[in-house]
Design a protein around this motif. Structure first.
Motif, PDB file in Angstrom:
ATOM      1  N   LEU A  94      40.814  53.104  -2.013  1.00  0.00           N
ATOM      2  CA  LEU A  94      39.625  51.955  -2.297  1.00  0.00           C
ATOM      3  C   LEU A  94      39.332  51.088  -3.597  1.00  0.00           C
ATOM      4  O   LEU A  94      39.319  50.120  -3.434  1.00  0.00           O
ATOM      5  CB  LEU A  94      38.119  52.618  -1.952  1.00  0.00           C
ATOM      6  N   HIS A 143      36.644  45.527   3.318  1.00  0.00           N
ATOM      7  CA  HIS A 143      36.122  46.732   3.406  1.00  0.00           C
ATOM      8  C   HIS A 143      36.817  47.337   4.635  1.00  0.00           C
ATOM      9  O   HIS A 143      37.272  46.362   5.553  1.00  0.00           O
ATOM     10  CB  HIS A 143      34.830  46.910   3.551  1.00  0.00           C
ATOM     11  N   ASN A 162      41.555  43.117  -5.129  1.00  0.00           N
ATOM     12  CA  ASN A 162      40.724  41.923  -4.574  1.00  0.00           C
ATOM     13  C   ASN A 162      40.052  41.327  -5.841  1.00  0.00           C
ATOM     14  O   ASN A 162      39.851  40.070  -5.770  1.00  0.00           O
ATOM     15  CB  ASN A 162      39.583  42.721  -3.822  1.00  0.00           C
ATOM     16  N   GLU A 177      39.506  57.620  -2.233  1.00  0.00           N
ATOM     17  CA  GLU A 177      38.829  56.793  -3.034  1.00  0.00           C
ATOM     18  C   GLU A 177      39.827  56.237  -4.073  1.00  0.00           C
ATOM     19  O   GLU A 177      39.375  55.075  -4.463  1.00  0.00           O
ATOM     20  CB  GLU A 177      37.877  57.846  -4.031  1.00  0.00           C
ATOM     21  N   GLU A 219      40.102  47.414  -4.206  1.00  0.00           N
ATOM     22  CA  GLU A 219      39.062  46.585  -5.313  1.00  0.00           C
ATOM     23  C   GLU A 219      39.720  45.865  -6.242  1.00  0.00           C
ATOM     24  O   GLU A 219      39.067  44.919  -6.637  1.00  0.00           O
ATOM     25  CB  GLU A 219      37.973  47.565  -5.345  1.00  0.00           C
ATOM     26  N   LYS A 256      34.097  41.225  -0.572  1.00  0.00           N
ATOM     27  CA  LYS A 256      34.843  42.459  -0.417  1.00  0.00           C
ATOM     28  C   LYS A 256      35.411  42.748   0.489  1.00  0.00           C
ATOM     29  O   LYS A 256      34.745  42.804   1.606  1.00  0.00           O
ATOM     30  CB  LYS A 256      33.637  43.612  -1.086  1.00  0.00           C
ATOM     31  N   SER A 308      36.969  49.269   8.436  1.00  0.00           N
ATOM     32  CA  SER A 308      36.312  49.494   9.699  1.00  0.00           C
ATOM     33  C   SER A 308      36.107  51.106   9.703  1.00  0.00           C
ATOM     34  O   SER A 308      37.026  51.950   8.844  1.00  0.00           O
ATOM     35  CB  SER A 308      36.565  49.070  10.759  1.00  0.00           C
ATOM     36  N   THR A 340      37.227  42.526   6.837  1.00  0.00           N
ATOM     37  CA  THR A 340      37.384  43.925   7.415  1.00  0.00           C
ATOM     38  C   THR A 340      38.804  44.170   7.585  1.00  0.00           C
ATOM     39  O   THR A 340      39.612  43.581   8.139  1.00  0.00           O
ATOM     40  CB  THR A 340      36.651  43.984   8.735  1.00  0.00           C
ATOM     41  N   THR A 399      38.987  53.785   8.518  1.00  0.00           N
ATOM     42  CA  THR A 399      38.765  54.587   7.571  1.00  0.00           C
ATOM     43  C   THR A 399      39.369  56.066   7.794  1.00  0.00           C
ATOM     44  O   THR A 399      40.160  56.747   7.197  1.00  0.00           O
ATOM     45  CB  THR A 399      37.386  54.839   7.300  1.00  0.00           C
TER      46      THR A 399
END
Length: 103
Positions: free
Chosen positions: A7, A24, A14, A4, A11, A22, A26, A78, A30
């Motif tokens: 991520l 993310h 980004n 987390e 973010e 956004k 795949s 992605t 992950t």
């Protein structure tokens, strides 16, 4: 929890780019990232924030290197396993001097 953090770090990076899209991971990416984090936790001198920041920076740099090959918006946004660096195990370093090797 560290996943987390990763991520959130990506973010935040980004958001700095004025992009409304956004990035993310795949499903395969992950799983790979979670595995890398689990392996890193067991390393001596593991630093949570330092590791996550370095991993995020490297993933985004690798993704940037593949942007020219993206054919669709989905591919562009992605992060795939090939964008995730393979972390090689460090070799044990030799200690010079005296060591107290009691167990």
């Amino acid at each position: 929890q560290l996943y987390e953090m990763l991520l959130n770090r990506i973010e935040r990076m980004n958001k700095d780019s004025e992009s409304k899209f956004k990035l993310h991971f795949s499903d395969e990416a992950t799983e790979l990232v979670k595995k890398l984090i689990e392996e890193a936790i067991n390393e001596k001198n593991f630093g949570n924030a330092r590791y996550i920041n370095n991993l995020a920076d490297t993933i985004l740099r690798e993704k940037a290197n593949t942007i020219a090959n993206c054919k669709t918006k989905e591919e562009l946004l992605t992060i795939y396993p090939e964008n995730i660096p393979v972390v090689q195990k460090k070799h044990k370093t030799k200690v010079i001097g005296f060591m107290n090797d009691q167990k």
